[in-house]
Design a protein around this motif. Sequence first.
Motif, PDB file in Angstrom:
ATOM      1  N   ASP A  33       0.693  -1.214  -0.006  1.00 32.49           N
ATOM      2  CA  ASP A  33      -0.050  -0.142   0.113  1.00 32.49           C
ATOM      3  C   ASP A  33       0.866   1.220  -0.109  1.00 32.49           C
ATOM      4  O   ASP A  33       0.326   2.200  -0.286  1.00 32.49           O
ATOM      5  CB  ASP A  33      -1.156   0.109   1.157  1.00 32.49           C
ATOM      6  N   ARG A  34       1.963   1.277   0.626  1.00 38.55           N
ATOM      7  CA  ARG A  34       3.003   2.369   0.512  1.00 38.55           C
ATOM      8  C   ARG A  34       3.394   2.848  -0.851  1.00 38.55           C
ATOM      9  O   ARG A  34       3.694   3.775  -0.931  1.00 38.55           O
ATOM     10  CB  ARG A  34       4.227   2.164   1.193  1.00 38.55           C
ATOM     11  N   HIS A  35       3.364   1.883  -1.740  1.00 39.52           N
ATOM     12  CA  HIS A  35       3.643   2.172  -3.285  1.00 39.52           C
ATOM     13  C   HIS A  35       2.389   2.566  -3.897  1.00 39.52           C
ATOM     14  O   HIS A  35       2.563   3.294  -5.414  1.00 39.52           O
ATOM     15  CB  HIS A  35       4.354   1.102  -3.837  1.00 39.52           C
ATOM     16  N   ALA A  36       1.018   2.223  -3.312  1.00 40.67           N
ATOM     17  CA  ALA A  36      -0.015   2.680  -4.133  1.00 40.67           C
ATOM     18  C   ALA A  36      -0.265   4.044  -4.797  1.00 40.67           C
ATOM     19  O   ALA A  36      -0.571   4.264  -5.832  1.00 40.67           O
ATOM     20  CB  ALA A  36      -1.055   2.163  -3.473  1.00 40.67           C
ATOM     21  N   PRO A  37       0.085   5.078  -3.973  1.00 36.95           N
ATOM     22  CA  PRO A  37      -0.387   6.394  -4.721  1.00 36.95           C
ATOM     23  C   PRO A  37       0.344   7.024  -5.856  1.00 36.95           C
ATOM     24  O   PRO A  37      -0.262   6.990  -6.696  1.00 36.95           O
ATOM     25  CB  PRO A  37       0.170   7.290  -3.486  1.00 36.95           C
ATOM     26  N   ALA A  38       1.663   6.576  -5.933  1.00 43.98           N
ATOM     27  CA  ALA A  38       2.425   6.542  -6.985  1.00 43.98           C
ATOM     28  C   ALA A  38       2.074   5.986  -8.298  1.00 43.98           C
ATOM     29  O   ALA A  38       2.144   6.283  -9.465  1.00 43.98           O
ATOM     30  CB  ALA A  38       3.976   6.588  -6.684  1.00 43.98           C
ATOM     31  N   VAL A  39       1.882   4.786  -7.815  1.00 50.15           N
ATOM     32  CA  VAL A  39       1.442   3.545  -8.822  1.00 50.15           C
ATOM     33  C   VAL A  39       0.261   3.890  -9.506  1.00 50.15           C
ATOM     34  O   VAL A  39      -0.104   3.714 -10.612  1.00 50.15           O
ATOM     35  CB  VAL A  39       1.482   2.214  -8.306  1.00 50.15           C
ATOM     36  N   GLN A  40      -0.819   4.257  -8.717  1.00 54.20           N
ATOM     37  CA  GLN A  40      -2.166   4.387  -9.112  1.00 54.20           C
ATOM     38  C   GLN A  40      -2.052   5.715 -10.180  1.00 54.20           C
ATOM     39  O   GLN A  40      -2.796   5.619 -11.010  1.00 54.20           O
ATOM     40  CB  GLN A  40      -3.160   4.880  -8.122  1.00 54.20           C
TER      41      GLN A  40
END
Length: 99
Positions: A33-40
């Motif tokens: 989930d820590r990677h989610a904002p940039a990945v989304q």
Amino acid sequence: MGQITLNIAGRNHQVGCRDGEEPKLRALGAMLDRHAPAVQHAAGGSSERTLLYIALILADQLTDRHPPESAGGNAELLEHVAERLEAVASALEEPVPDA
């Protein structure tokens, strides 16, 4: 058998696990989930592509630590990890049956 809910990229996913593995899975879910904002942002909001990109980021981080061309036996380990990530991504995309 235990079951927990992981929130990854704003979506809840029911995950079954062996009893006692819940804390480890929660920690792994938090790491994803820590990677989610940039990945989304990069994936355009698609949940399937979001999970794929997260898996690619983690695989890239793993290869940065152990490059396949110099890893010898670790290349097989990296291939196994990639296969497992694909299986996890597929499992997370499956709808949860009603209990």
